[in-house]
Design a protein around this motif. Structure first.
Motif, PDB file in Angstrom:
ATOM      1  N   ALA A 195      33.724  10.130  37.221  1.00 24.68           N
ATOM      2  CA  ALA A 195      35.076   9.272  36.507  1.00 24.68           C
ATOM      3  C   ALA A 195      36.113  10.239  35.650  1.00 24.68           C
ATOM      4  O   ALA A 195      37.076   9.944  35.442  1.00 24.68           O
ATOM      5  CB  ALA A 195      34.386   8.398  35.452  1.00 24.68           C
ATOM      6  N   ASP A 196      35.709  11.338  35.198  1.00 19.06           N
ATOM      7  CA  ASP A 196      36.486  12.255  34.493  1.00 19.06           C
ATOM      8  C   ASP A 196      36.939  13.567  35.303  1.00 19.06           C
ATOM      9  O   ASP A 196      36.860  14.563  34.901  1.00 19.06           O
ATOM     10  CB  ASP A 196      35.816  12.776  33.082  1.00 19.06           C
ATOM     11  CG  ASP A 196      34.560  13.612  33.365  1.00 19.06           C
ATOM     12  OD1 ASP A 196      34.119  13.474  34.814  1.00 19.06           O
ATOM     13  OD2 ASP A 196      34.038  14.438  32.484  1.00 19.06           O
ATOM     14  N   ALA A 197      37.157  13.375  36.611  1.00 22.85           N
ATOM     15  CA  ALA A 197      37.346  14.299  37.329  1.00 22.85           C
ATOM     16  C   ALA A 197      38.570  15.374  37.006  1.00 22.85           C
ATOM     17  O   ALA A 197      39.533  14.839  36.511  1.00 22.85           O
ATOM     18  CB  ALA A 197      37.705  13.961  38.739  1.00 22.85           C
ATOM     19  N   ASP A 198      38.375  16.637  37.010  1.00 23.59           N
ATOM     20  CA  ASP A 198      39.475  17.677  37.024  1.00 23.59           C
ATOM     21  C   ASP A 198      40.004  18.059  38.103  1.00 23.59           C
ATOM     22  O   ASP A 198      40.692  19.087  38.048  1.00 23.59           O
ATOM     23  CB  ASP A 198      38.976  18.781  35.930  1.00 23.59           C
ATOM     24  CG  ASP A 198      37.614  19.411  36.466  1.00 23.59           C
ATOM     25  OD1 ASP A 198      37.306  18.962  37.539  1.00 23.59           O
ATOM     26  OD2 ASP A 198      37.206  20.519  35.864  1.00 23.59           O
ATOM     27  N   SER A 199      39.611  17.600  39.307  1.00 21.15           N
ATOM     28  CA  SER A 199      40.430  17.912  40.547  1.00 21.15           C
ATOM     29  C   SER A 199      40.196  16.572  41.407  1.00 21.15           C
ATOM     30  O   SER A 199      39.071  16.121  41.433  1.00 21.15           O
ATOM     31  CB  SER A 199      39.540  19.203  41.111  1.00 21.15           C
ATOM     32  OG  SER A 199      39.954  19.294  42.586  1.00 21.15           O
ATOM     33  N   ASN A 200      41.163  16.639  42.437  1.00 25.44           N
ATOM     34  CA  ASN A 200      40.940  15.377  43.552  1.00 25.44           C
ATOM     35  C   ASN A 200      39.733  15.738  44.225  1.00 25.44           C
ATOM     36  O   ASN A 200      39.211  14.554  44.880  1.00 25.44           O
ATOM     37  CB  ASN A 200      42.217  15.352  44.311  1.00 25.44           C
ATOM     38  CG  ASN A 200      43.287  14.690  43.421  1.00 25.44           C
ATOM     39  OD1 ASN A 200      43.123  14.208  42.290  1.00 25.44           O
ATOM     40  ND2 ASN A 200      44.619  14.391  43.991  1.00 25.44           N
ATOM     41  N   ALA A 201      39.234  16.732  44.181  1.00 28.50           N
ATOM     42  CA  ALA A 201      38.131  16.995  44.960  1.00 28.50           C
ATOM     43  C   ALA A 201      36.615  16.385  44.534  1.00 28.50           C
ATOM     44  O   ALA A 201      36.097  15.948  45.129  1.00 28.50           O
ATOM     45  CB  ALA A 201      37.485  18.744  44.918  1.00 28.50           C
TER      46      ALA A 201
ATOM     47  N   THR B  57      43.428  13.451  37.193  1.00 26.95           N
ATOM     48  CA  THR B  57      43.527  14.690  37.505  1.00 26.95           C
ATOM     49  C   THR B  57      44.883  15.326  37.294  1.00 26.95           C
ATOM     50  O   THR B  57      45.084  16.454  37.378  1.00 26.95           O
ATOM     51  CB  THR B  57      43.166  15.121  38.966  1.00 26.95           C
ATOM     52  OG1 THR B  57      43.854  14.298  39.741  1.00 26.95           O
ATOM     53  CG2 THR B  57      41.549  14.556  39.280  1.00 26.95           C
ATOM     54  N   ARG B  58      45.967  14.249  37.248  1.00 26.82           N
ATOM     55  CA  ARG B  58      47.410  14.599  37.405  1.00 26.82           C
ATOM     56  C   ARG B  58      47.752  15.715  38.380  1.00 26.82           C
ATOM     57  O   ARG B  58      48.476  16.377  38.536  1.00 26.82           O
ATOM     58  CB  ARG B  58      47.642  15.476  36.135  1.00 26.82           C
ATOM     59  CG  ARG B  58      47.292  14.781  34.710  1.00 26.82           C
ATOM     60  CD  ARG B  58      48.039  15.382  33.461  1.00 26.82           C
ATOM     61  NE  ARG B  58      47.572  14.418  32.512  1.00 26.82           N
ATOM     62  CZ  ARG B  58      48.038  14.780  31.194  1.00 26.82           C
ATOM     63  NH1 ARG B  58      49.026  15.567  30.843  1.00 26.82           N
ATOM     64  NH2 ARG B  58      47.660  14.127  29.959  1.00 26.82           N
ATOM     65  N   GLU B  59      46.969  15.205  39.601  1.00 25.15           N
ATOM     66  CA  GLU B  59      47.118  15.954  40.880  1.00 25.15           C
ATOM     67  C   GLU B  59      47.859  14.632  41.828  1.00 25.15           C
ATOM     68  O   GLU B  59      47.461  13.782  41.812  1.00 25.15           O
ATOM     69  CB  GLU B  59      45.912  16.458  41.473  1.00 25.15           C
ATOM     70  CG  GLU B  59      45.446  17.734  40.819  1.00 25.15           C
ATOM     71  CD  GLU B  59      44.267  18.283  41.205  1.00 25.15           C
ATOM     72  OE1 GLU B  59      43.627  19.287  40.618  1.00 25.15           O
ATOM     73  OE2 GLU B  59      43.430  17.658  41.957  1.00 25.15           O
ATOM     74  N   GLN B  60      48.700  15.350  42.782  1.00 28.76           N
ATOM     75  CA  GLN B  60      49.355  14.508  43.465  1.00 28.76           C
ATOM     76  C   GLN B  60      48.295  13.883  44.669  1.00 28.76           C
ATOM     77  O   GLN B  60      47.545  14.464  45.127  1.00 28.76           O
ATOM     78  CB  GLN B  60      50.404  15.336  44.461  1.00 28.76           C
ATOM     79  CG  GLN B  60      51.546  14.461  44.985  1.00 28.76           C
ATOM     80  CD  GLN B  60      52.781  15.256  45.616  1.00 28.76           C
ATOM     81  OE1 GLN B  60      52.296  16.249  46.118  1.00 28.76           O
ATOM     82  NE2 GLN B  60      53.918  14.840  45.600  1.00 28.76           N
ATOM     83  N   VAL B  61      48.388  12.515  44.707  1.00 31.22           N
ATOM     84  CA  VAL B  61      47.707  11.862  46.037  1.00 31.22           C
ATOM     85  C   VAL B  61      48.819  11.620  47.214  1.00 31.22           C
ATOM     86  O   VAL B  61      48.467  11.382  48.384  1.00 31.22           O
ATOM     87  CB  VAL B  61      47.114  10.678  45.748  1.00 31.22           C
ATOM     88  CG1 VAL B  61      45.744  11.055  44.908  1.00 31.22           C
ATOM     89  CG2 VAL B  61      47.781   9.711  44.933  1.00 31.22           C
ATOM     90  N   PHE B  62      50.135  11.262  46.861  1.00 36.48           N
ATOM     91  CA  PHE B  62      51.179  10.895  47.904  1.00 36.48           C
ATOM     92  C   PHE B  62      51.154  12.585  48.655  1.00 36.48           C
ATOM     93  O   PHE B  62      51.149  13.483  47.971  1.00 36.48           O
ATOM     94  CB  PHE B  62      52.440  10.795  47.177  1.00 36.48           C
ATOM     95  CG  PHE B  62      53.725  10.714  47.917  1.00 36.48           C
ATOM     96  CD1 PHE B  62      53.860   9.765  48.703  1.00 36.48           C
ATOM     97  CD2 PHE B  62      54.631  11.935  47.662  1.00 36.48           C
ATOM     98  CE1 PHE B  62      55.096   9.607  49.681  1.00 36.48           C
ATOM     99  CE2 PHE B  62      55.710  12.049  48.559  1.00 36.48           C
ATOM    100  CZ  PHE B  62      56.012  10.883  49.488  1.00 36.48           C
TER     101      PHE B  62
END
Lengths: 384, 384
Positions: A195-201, B57-62
């Motif tokens: 839930a608290d992911a620090d990476s999209n991985a 994550t503030r990472e792009q998914v687009f």
């Protein structure tokens, strides 16, 4: 005069036939006809005697800056034991084993021979015959270990079967090579939906084809991904050989290839505790113009900054590379099952994960990194 | 449309005055008169909305490869809140904060401004005013920590006083920055004279000015040397700023400088268990022609291999660089006492040790490495 500053042995390729000094050096002729020049400073620098090299560490204590720049050979002979013997004008004497000398000769032919003997990468496409090894054999048998490591080096994608499904089983395996490279994600990282992911991985999203940590000056060399449980729907792994794609791009769209080789772009990895940035091209070349690695993780990319003139063409090149990573001709897809692991060259082989459904079952992978330096060192020691 | 793919905040330098589309993009005019073009793919790529960026994550998914190459702006306006609002022809809408947009503008003036704001290295010679910090303050106070880390980044040589003299005291200190970079010498290494030394560092010999581990693709970024005991005669530390020497060489002997920048040479670190090799120039440059680092450890150097034509000149250049490292104008020498430590930029500052007499008293240092990536990340987080 026995210490040799190496742990390798150097077989006698050809004996020395004759040696003569010239202004500034010694020219040797080998029994097979090759002629190799050696300059005086080079010969003095590489004296293997116990005064110049400390026998315990096999490291040099002599420093070539400490002799006159015009040091002279007083006499050069070939000893009864076949060594090249040089008597220097300051009283020092040096003797060089002909196997060692041949292995370090720098005449044009010797240099070309050594260049040609460098290991070659075997580029692959969708039809790859995947190198698979047994975990137990790799753990117990040095020959199998070496075979596996050579496949990692030259093919860049391998699988191990029969791996225990306990957490942490990666650690003793990685240590068959060397120590693990830590990152801000830990020594081992757990790949599961959080839930608290620090990476999209650490989500259940699909992850497009990428290299790990292009946000670091040195991307991790080898990546291990160990499957402990995989009961969820989806989540297949896809790999592409980035070197094969770069080569196809070079042929099919040379201007796009050059833009990706020459334009530094920024990658970023940021969370509440860290803020990593690295600026480098997507296709960095080495000093001889060969592709050194691929750097690409779209979700870790900063906004492009470059001359406005170049921006539209750069976007087309970048999109084209990404579109190529999706072409079936390059893609190798498998589902990893519990007790299996991937070990791949993270600086060459891009990896992707399909989205999975965390409600459909458990999915837990563990990963870690080992750098290329450690891989190559281990191979050289196993080959001694 | 609130998610911003960054943890930094971007102050409003100047509001947006107007915006108009052109073929392929949007041109904005700022209240202070600057004009910045933004191309359609760039704008679409950097959409900060919650559909394009995963907020956790503030990472792009687009992925920018997933829209048509000729995506068009249907309408561009400046919102009541000052944001640039773009309505796309596929129905998506994007809004950009003017502080963020200005910080990422790529008109020539904005690029030049950002280039000029990059931190500069302060080169130094023998008269260096050494930055010294108190260990307790660094451990407890984030402002002192940041001040110290900026000195490490920009000056490259610092000292801490008041360090506990227990073995392992380095660990919590290094962790004020991040994790420690391991090597085959361990997480911490003990620098003392050993009978079975696997490096000349672990003898009582003098060590000429060098960087640690030029034998690795990435030389360790920061080196810590912590003095637990120093009762032996001799063993003073000398440091030189490799960037200052490289700059002096560039001016005083430009041909020698170029040879050291352009000629890869091999470094080797070998013992019974490892065999590390790395081929790189002594003065590697970055893509803008600036000195990126210095690589030099004479005792870890392999025999030079290069065109025979180049060898004599290369030796003169190499000797000259080494002779310059010994010139008093560059040398900063101190004796480290128990409870003090050095922390320096190992890729810039060369360090040396005079020989010491192990019979005269005990001498025990501990060392470790932290990489430049971790230093820069920590600085950015402290500066948020």
């Amino acid at each position: 005069m026995n210490a040799i500053a190496d742990y390798r042995t150097f077989p006698l390729i050809s004996p020395l036939a004759s040696a003569a000094s010239f202004a500034g050096g010694v020219s040797v002729t080998w029994a097979d006809g090759r002629i190799s020049p050696f300059h005086n400073l080079w010969l003095r620098d590489n004296c293997p005697c116990g005064d110049c090299v400390y026998e315990v560490t096999r490291e040099q204590v002599f420093l070539v800056a400490d002799v006159p720049e015009d040091i002279q050979v007083q006499a050069v002979t070939i000893g009864d034991d076949g060594r090249l013997v040089v008597q220097w004008d300051d009283g020092h004497a040096s003797a060089y084993h002909p196997g060692w000398l041949r292995a370090h000769a720098y005449d044009a032919q010797s240099l070309a021979e050594r260049e040609a003997a460098r290991p070659h990468k075997h580029r692959w496409m969708q039809g790859l015959s995947l190198p698979v090894y047994d975990h137990g054999a790799v753990m117990q048998d040095d020959d199998t270990l070496l075979e596996w490591l050579l496949a990692v080096r030259d093919v860049g994608l391998t699988q191990l079967h029969g791996v225990p499904t306990e957490p942490g089983a990666l650690i003793p395996l990685a240590k068959r090579i060397s120590f693990i490279r830590e990152s801000n994600f830990g020594v081992l990282f757990d790949v599961r939906s959080k839930a608290d992911a620090d990476s999209n991985a650490y989500t259940a999203f699909n992850l497009p084809l990428h290299t790990d940590l292009p946000t670091r000056e040195l991307q991790p060399g080898l990546q291990f991904l160990h499957c402990l449980v995989n009961d969820a729907t989806g989540g297949n792994s896809t790999f592409v050989d980035g070197f094969a794609i770069a080569e196809a791009l070079r042929i099919e769209a040379p201007a796009a290839y050059r833009l990706l080789c020459e334009t530094p772009v920024e990658f970023r990895n940021k969370d509440r505790h860290s803020d990593y940035r690295c600026t480098a091209p997507v296709i960095p070349l080495d000093s001889s113009g060969e592709v050194r690695e691929i750097r690409l993780a779209n979700f870790l990319r900063a906004p492009f900054q470059m001359d406005a003139q170049r921006m539209p063409d750069y976007y087309l090149a970048y999109r084209r590379f990404i579109q190529m990573t999706r072409e079936p001709r390059f893609c190798f897809t498998r589902r990893l099952e519990a007790g299996q692991l991937w070990c791949f060259d993270n600086r060459r082989v891009l990896h992707a994960r399909d989205a999975f459904d965390p409600a459909s079952g458990d999915r837990h992978f563990q990963g870690c990194y080992v750098d290329r330096d450690e891989l190559l060192s281990r191979i050289l020691v196993l080959q001694r």
